[in-house]
Design a protein around this motif. Sequence first.
Motif, mmCIF file in Angstrom:
data_model
loop_
_atom_site.group_PDB
_atom_site.id
_atom_site.type_symbol
_atom_site.label_atom_id
_atom_site.label_comp_id
_atom_site.label_asym_id
_atom_site.label_seq_id
_atom_site.Cartn_x
_atom_site.Cartn_y
_atom_site.Cartn_z
ATOM 1 N N GLN A 193 61.873 24.378 52.391
ATOM 2 C CA GLN A 193 61.363 23.093 51.901
ATOM 3 C C GLN A 193 59.954 23.259 51.332
ATOM 4 O O GLN A 193 59.616 22.677 50.303
ATOM 5 N N ALA A 194 59.144 24.060 52.025
ATOM 6 C CA ALA A 194 57.771 24.294 51.565
ATOM 7 C C ALA A 194 57.760 25.036 50.232
ATOM 8 O O ALA A 194 56.984 24.708 49.331
ATOM 9 N N GLN A 238 48.811 20.555 57.136
ATOM 10 C CA GLN A 238 50.181 20.993 56.871
ATOM 11 C C GLN A 238 50.263 21.967 55.693
ATOM 12 O O GLN A 238 50.924 23.008 55.778
ATOM 13 N N LEU A 239 49.580 21.647 54.586
ATOM 14 C CA LEU A 239 49.654 22.513 53.407
ATOM 15 C C LEU A 239 49.000 23.866 53.665
ATOM 16 O O LEU A 239 49.483 24.899 53.191
ATOM 17 N N ARG A 240 47.904 23.860 54.415
ATOM 18 C CA ARG A 240 47.260 25.136 54.747
ATOM 19 C C ARG A 240 48.161 25.966 55.652
ATOM 20 O O ARG A 240 48.228 27.186 55.522
ATOM 21 N N TYR A 241 48.849 25.309 56.565
ATOM 22 C CA TYR A 241 49.780 26.009 57.462
ATOM 23 C C TYR A 241 50.888 26.686 56.659
ATOM 24 O O TYR A 241 51.130 27.889 56.794
ATOM 25 N N TRP A 242 51.566 25.908 55.799
ATOM 26 C CA TRP A 242 52.671 26.482 55.034
ATOM 27 C C TRP A 242 52.167 27.491 54.004
ATOM 28 O O TRP A 242 52.836 28.489 53.719
ATOM 29 N N GLY A 243 50.995 27.253 53.448
ATOM 30 C CA GLY A 243 50.408 28.226 52.531
ATOM 31 C C GLY A 243 50.182 29.557 53.215
ATOM 32 O O GLY A 243 50.464 30.625 52.657
ATOM 33 N N TRP A 244 49.697 29.497 54.465
ATOM 34 C CA TRP A 244 49.455 30.721 55.232
ATOM 35 C C TRP A 244 50.766 31.448 55.528
ATOM 36 O O TRP A 244 50.867 32.672 55.377
#
Length: 359
Positions: A295-296, A338-344
């Motif tokens: 999904q990300a 959330q975006l930083r988490y999925w980006g990482w």
Amino acid sequence: MNLKKKKIKFGFGTYGIGEKKSRNFCSEKSRIYFLNKVYEEGVFFFDTAEDYHKGFSEYLLGKAFKKNDEVVIATKISPINYKKNILQSINESLRRLNRDRIDIIQLHWPNYNVDDLKIIESLYEAFSMKKIKYVGLCNVTKKYLDRFLKLSMGKLKIKIIQNEYNLFERSVEEKLLNFCKKKKINFLAYSPFGSSKQVNKIFSSVHIKEISEVFRLKPSQVILQWLSYNGAIPIFQTSNLSNLKENIMFDSRIISTDFFEKINKEFEVKVVKVLPIEIQIVESFSGKFYTNIEQAKKNIYNFSPSPMEVAMEIKENDILKPIKLKKTRSGYSLYEGQLRYWGWVLAYGNNSPIEAIIE
């Protein structure tokens, strides 16, 4: 207004005043009236963005200050528009703002799907056409700013950097804040009081209460003066004129430095490293969130910047700031970033620890 001679001490953020379903403003007229009152109280710097309520915040500023050259307006281009025509985006902001030239045009977020050199060329074209005076960058790392300055080779006048900075988010102190001082670039702090929940912690702080009593200041004034002491220009929002007046007078009595050191110690932020696989997301967000990496990758909710763009940013320029977690019985739950988490995760996988603050 000549910004070389006029020092920016604080600014007014216009996200809230543009909310069409606002509890505080019943009409367009009441919003414009309030903006004029803000100016009359001594605020001349206003921060806005083209995507604040689809340009409505810009429109209100244009109505309030159409012929007022003493007002400085800094607006932002959305990263999704870097891919299109930046000049068109600037022209639309000029139309809404009722101006011939924008004082400061800011890039709202980095966008790694667009070559920064092309962005710089477009901004320089707008500068050459006298559509903009200065440029600003938002939500950037020290590494990104350094690279952007080198790429622009002095063509653009970088006037401001704007990142979140408050007692609970202090990651800019390590590198970015000092780099801005060195380069003589104004550093603007948005969300100066943190979230609504964090404000309660400020008011219950023993040291802030002590400082408020000793110097006869409001807790909000103490925080704004702490930011100023650290070299930041606070950007605050309010719909209350009494609060506005208090904020403007934040340095009416100067706090001695030893008191600031007490605040620094009390609100010292501890950053730890946590494996992404230990972090739960489902229970953390009441709005839109991604529950798996597919999904990300697809960015099914069309977040801007997308998780893939954030992943590119992290690889190129480090993570912007730590994510925020809450401890649970089975590990941790994510409640901010959330975006930083999925980006990482997209950049380094589930088994590479990410920087986090646990509250």
